[in-house]
Design a protein around this motif. Structure first.
Motif, PDB file in Angstrom:
ATOM      1  N   PHE A 126       9.807  43.129  72.834  1.00 52.83           N
ATOM      2  CA  PHE A 126      10.301  44.243  72.026  1.00 52.83           C
ATOM      3  C   PHE A 126       9.564  45.514  72.414  1.00 52.83           C
ATOM      4  O   PHE A 126       8.389  45.475  72.781  1.00 52.83           O
ATOM      5  N   ASN A 127      10.263  46.640  72.389  1.00 52.40           N
ATOM      6  CA  ASN A 127       9.654  47.958  72.620  1.00 52.40           C
ATOM      7  C   ASN A 127       8.779  48.005  73.868  1.00 52.40           C
ATOM      8  O   ASN A 127       7.637  48.472  73.816  1.00 52.40           O
ATOM      9  N   SER A 128       9.300  47.512  74.982  1.00 56.97           N
ATOM     10  CA  SER A 128       8.557  47.495  76.250  1.00 56.97           C
ATOM     11  C   SER A 128       7.264  46.702  76.157  1.00 56.97           C
ATOM     12  O   SER A 128       6.283  46.993  76.850  1.00 56.97           O
ATOM     13  N   GLN A 129       7.250  45.692  75.283  1.00 57.81           N
ATOM     14  CA  GLN A 129       6.108  44.804  75.153  1.00 57.81           C
ATOM     15  C   GLN A 129       6.584  43.358  75.242  1.00 57.81           C
ATOM     16  O   GLN A 129       7.674  43.033  74.768  1.00 57.81           O
ATOM     17  N   VAL A 130       5.777  42.529  75.868  1.00 56.23           N
ATOM     18  CA  VAL A 130       6.045  41.094  75.932  1.00 56.23           C
ATOM     19  C   VAL A 130       4.791  40.365  75.468  1.00 56.23           C
ATOM     20  O   VAL A 130       3.691  40.684  75.924  1.00 56.23           O
ATOM     21  N   MET A 131       4.953  39.422  74.563  1.00 54.89           N
ATOM     22  CA  MET A 131       3.841  38.602  74.094  1.00 54.89           C
ATOM     23  C   MET A 131       4.159  37.142  74.353  1.00 54.89           C
ATOM     24  O   MET A 131       5.276  36.698  74.079  1.00 54.89           O
ATOM     25  N   VAL A 132       3.183  36.430  74.888  1.00 53.24           N
ATOM     26  CA  VAL A 132       3.355  35.017  75.206  1.00 53.24           C
ATOM     27  C   VAL A 132       2.188  34.240  74.609  1.00 53.24           C
ATOM     28  O   VAL A 132       1.019  34.609  74.795  1.00 53.24           O
ATOM     29  N   HIS A 133       2.494  33.182  73.888  1.00 54.29           N
ATOM     30  CA  HIS A 133       1.486  32.298  73.291  1.00 54.29           C
ATOM     31  C   HIS A 133       1.595  30.971  74.021  1.00 54.29           C
ATOM     32  O   HIS A 133       2.678  30.378  74.088  1.00 54.29           O
ATOM     33  N   PHE A 134       0.507  30.500  74.589  1.00 53.24           N
ATOM     34  CA  PHE A 134       0.571  29.294  75.403  1.00 53.24           C
ATOM     35  C   PHE A 134      -0.751  28.548  75.397  1.00 53.24           C
ATOM     36  O   PHE A 134      -1.784  29.076  74.977  1.00 53.24           O
ATOM     37  N   GLY A 144     -16.608  27.707  77.173  1.00 55.18           N
ATOM     38  CA  GLY A 144     -16.796  27.850  75.745  1.00 55.18           C
ATOM     39  C   GLY A 144     -15.610  28.436  75.013  1.00 55.18           C
ATOM     40  O   GLY A 144     -15.618  28.512  73.787  1.00 55.18           O
ATOM     41  N   LEU A 145     -14.588  28.854  75.765  1.00 52.12           N
ATOM     42  CA  LEU A 145     -13.386  29.380  75.138  1.00 52.12           C
ATOM     43  C   LEU A 145     -12.342  28.273  74.971  1.00 52.12           C
ATOM     44  O   LEU A 145     -12.316  27.305  75.731  1.00 52.12           O
ATOM     45  N   GLN A 146     -11.480  28.431  73.978  1.00 50.84           N
ATOM     46  CA  GLN A 146     -10.423  27.457  73.749  1.00 50.84           C
ATOM     47  C   GLN A 146      -9.364  27.552  74.845  1.00 50.84           C
ATOM     48  O   GLN A 146      -9.298  28.534  75.600  1.00 50.84           O
ATOM     49  N   ASN A 147      -8.517  26.520  74.947  1.00 46.78           N
ATOM     50  CA  ASN A 147      -7.475  26.494  75.970  1.00 46.78           C
ATOM     51  C   ASN A 147      -6.191  27.191  75.535  1.00 46.78           C
ATOM     52  O   ASN A 147      -5.267  27.343  76.327  1.00 46.78           O
ATOM     53  N   GLU A 148      -6.152  27.630  74.280  1.00 47.99           N
ATOM     54  CA  GLU A 148      -4.976  28.331  73.769  1.00 47.99           C
ATOM     55  C   GLU A 148      -5.167  29.837  73.961  1.00 47.99           C
ATOM     56  O   GLU A 148      -6.256  30.363  73.733  1.00 47.99           O
ATOM     57  N   GLU A 149      -4.122  30.536  74.377  1.00 49.65           N
ATOM     58  CA  GLU A 149      -4.236  31.968  74.652  1.00 49.65           C
ATOM     59  C   GLU A 149      -3.030  32.729  74.125  1.00 49.65           C
ATOM     60  O   GLU A 149      -1.915  32.234  74.113  1.00 49.65           O
ATOM     61  N   TRP A 150      -3.316  33.960  73.723  1.00 51.19           N
ATOM     62  CA  TRP A 150      -2.281  34.913  73.344  1.00 51.19           C
ATOM     63  C   TRP A 150      -2.365  36.047  74.349  1.00 51.19           C
ATOM     64  O   TRP A 150      -3.420  36.657  74.525  1.00 51.19           O
ATOM     65  N   ARG A 151      -1.255  36.325  75.035  1.00 51.64           N
ATOM     66  CA  ARG A 151      -1.287  37.350  76.077  1.00 51.64           C
ATOM     67  C   ARG A 151      -0.148  38.345  75.864  1.00 51.64           C
ATOM     68  O   ARG A 151       0.955  37.971  75.483  1.00 51.64           O
ATOM     69  N   ALA A 152      -0.453  39.607  76.117  1.00 51.00           N
ATOM     70  CA  ALA A 152       0.542  40.670  75.961  1.00 51.00           C
ATOM     71  C   ALA A 152       0.626  41.500  77.233  1.00 51.00           C
ATOM     72  O   ALA A 152      -0.373  41.680  77.942  1.00 51.00           O
ATOM     73  N   PHE A 153       1.817  41.997  77.492  1.00 50.91           N
ATOM     74  CA  PHE A 153       2.068  42.899  78.616  1.00 50.91           C
ATOM     75  C   PHE A 153       2.785  44.130  78.066  1.00 50.91           C
ATOM     76  O   PHE A 153       3.733  44.003  77.300  1.00 50.91           O
ATOM     77  N   THR A 154       2.315  45.314  78.464  1.00 47.75           N
ATOM     78  CA  THR A 154       2.961  46.530  77.991  1.00 47.75           C
ATOM     79  C   THR A 154       2.780  47.645  79.007  1.00 47.75           C
ATOM     80  O   THR A 154       1.991  47.522  79.952  1.00 47.75           O
ATOM     81  N   ASN A 155       3.504  48.730  78.798  1.00 47.17           N
ATOM     82  CA  ASN A 155       3.473  49.882  79.698  1.00 47.17           C
ATOM     83  C   ASN A 155       2.715  51.018  79.012  1.00 47.17           C
ATOM     84  O   ASN A 155       3.126  51.481  77.952  1.00 47.17           O
ATOM     85  N   VAL A 156       1.612  51.445  79.607  1.00 47.88           N
ATOM     86  CA  VAL A 156       0.845  52.581  79.084  1.00 47.88           C
ATOM     87  C   VAL A 156       0.670  53.598  80.206  1.00 47.88           C
ATOM     88  O   VAL A 156       0.077  53.292  81.234  1.00 47.88           O
ATOM     89  N   ASN A 157       1.214  54.782  80.009  1.00 40.14           N
ATOM     90  CA  ASN A 157       1.114  55.850  81.009  1.00 40.14           C
ATOM     91  C   ASN A 157       1.556  55.384  82.398  1.00 40.14           C
ATOM     92  O   ASN A 157       0.942  55.714  83.417  1.00 40.14           O
ATOM     93  N   GLY A 158       2.626  54.600  82.441  1.00 41.64           N
ATOM     94  CA  GLY A 158       3.176  54.166  83.715  1.00 41.64           C
ATOM     95  C   GLY A 158       2.451  53.004  84.359  1.00 41.64           C
ATOM     96  O   GLY A 158       2.791  52.607  85.479  1.00 41.64           O
ATOM     97  N   ARG A 159       1.461  52.441  83.678  1.00 43.19           N
ATOM     98  CA  ARG A 159       0.706  51.314  84.225  1.00 43.19           C
ATOM     99  C   ARG A 159       0.922  50.063  83.373  1.00 43.19           C
ATOM    100  O   ARG A 159       0.960  50.143  82.148  1.00 43.19           O
ATOM    101  N   LEU A 160       1.039  48.931  84.019  1.00 44.28           N
ATOM    102  CA  LEU A 160       1.155  47.671  83.308  1.00 44.28           C
ATOM    103  C   LEU A 160      -0.211  47.281  82.763  1.00 44.28           C
ATOM    104  O   LEU A 160      -1.185  47.192  83.503  1.00 44.28           O
ATOM    105  N   VAL A 161      -0.288  47.074  81.454  1.00 47.88           N
ATOM    106  CA  VAL A 161      -1.526  46.648  80.814  1.00 47.88           C
ATOM    107  C   VAL A 161      -1.349  45.204  80.359  1.00 47.88           C
ATOM    108  O   VAL A 161      -0.382  44.873  79.665  1.00 47.88           O
ATOM    109  N   THR A 162      -2.278  44.349  80.761  1.00 45.50           N
ATOM    110  CA  THR A 162      -2.259  42.940  80.395  1.00 45.50           C
ATOM    111  C   THR A 162      -3.459  42.650  79.513  1.00 45.50           C
ATOM    112  O   THR A 162      -4.594  42.949  79.888  1.00 45.50           O
TER     113      THR A 162
END
Length: 203
Positions: A126-134, A144-162
């Motif tokens: 939605f709104n040039s954003q993608v969220m993936v839970h995996f 020490g981190l869990q194996n579950e992740e929440w990741r987002a992709f979006t466009n900020v000032n013409g750059r892909l932010v992950t």
């Protein structure tokens, strides 16, 4: 096109044993095009972050040795900013989401680059954003981190932010807190590009 810019997050090395003299609340990435401001209770890990490579690690200030109240949601977040014009990948958020749930896209979510290690739990666009839970059964980016992740992709000032968020293996995040922390980090990145002084999302 997507494969060239949507890459797994790199290996982290949180410097939890190095006391902070000051709490860094924001970091400039993408040649100054993007500024990530942390939620209250979170700081930039100045040792693990690599601003020259457009990569930042955000963690609870207390875990980095700063004198601060612990946030309600404990996790570790990473912010990776792509090259100029890479944000076009998020312009069609439905296409990006659909790519990320293909075998090729899933392999890019995997720390091992192996689609078989990843199980997609949910995805939304939605709104040039993608969220993936995996979940990813390959070794996490930081021990020490869990194996579950929440990741987002979006466009900020013409750059892909992950943005990637994980909890601790000993105190894993559930779906609600994990998604909440991801959105707070995402809000800080977007808001910081317009007002880095007043935009500080709260946990």
């Amino acid at each position: 096109m997507f494969r060239a810019i949507v890459v797994p997050l790199g290996v982290l090395a949180i410097a939890a044993c190095t006391p902070l003299t000051t709490a860094t609340r924001s970091v400039s990435l993408g040649q100054g095009d993007v500024v990530a401001t942390t939620p209250v209770g979170y700081c930039v890990d100045d040792v693990s972050s690599q601003p020259a490579s457009d990569f930042a690690v955000l963690a609870p200030c207390t875990s980095l040795g700063a004198d601060s109240v612990a946030p309600d949601v404990i996790g570790v977040a990473t912010v990776q900013v792509g090259p100029a014009e890479s944000g076009n990948a998020a312009a069609d958020e439905l296409a990006l989401r659909d790519f990320l749930i293909t075998d090729e896209g899933v392999s890019l979510l995997s720390q091992a680059g192996d689609a078989s290690t990843v199980e997609i739990l949910s995805s939304q666009a939605f709104n040039s954003q993608v969220m993936v839970h995996f979940t990813d059964s390959s070794p996490p980016p930081l021990a020490g981190l869990q194996n579950e992740e929440w990741r987002a992709f979006t466009n900020v000032n013409g750059r892909l932010v992950t943005i990637g968020v994980r909890g601790l293996a000993v105190a894993p995040l559930g779906d609600g807190p994990g998604a909440t922390l991801l959105k707070l980090i995402l809000a800080g990145v977007q808001a910081a590009t317009t007002d880095t002084e007043t935009s500080q999302p709260e946990v």
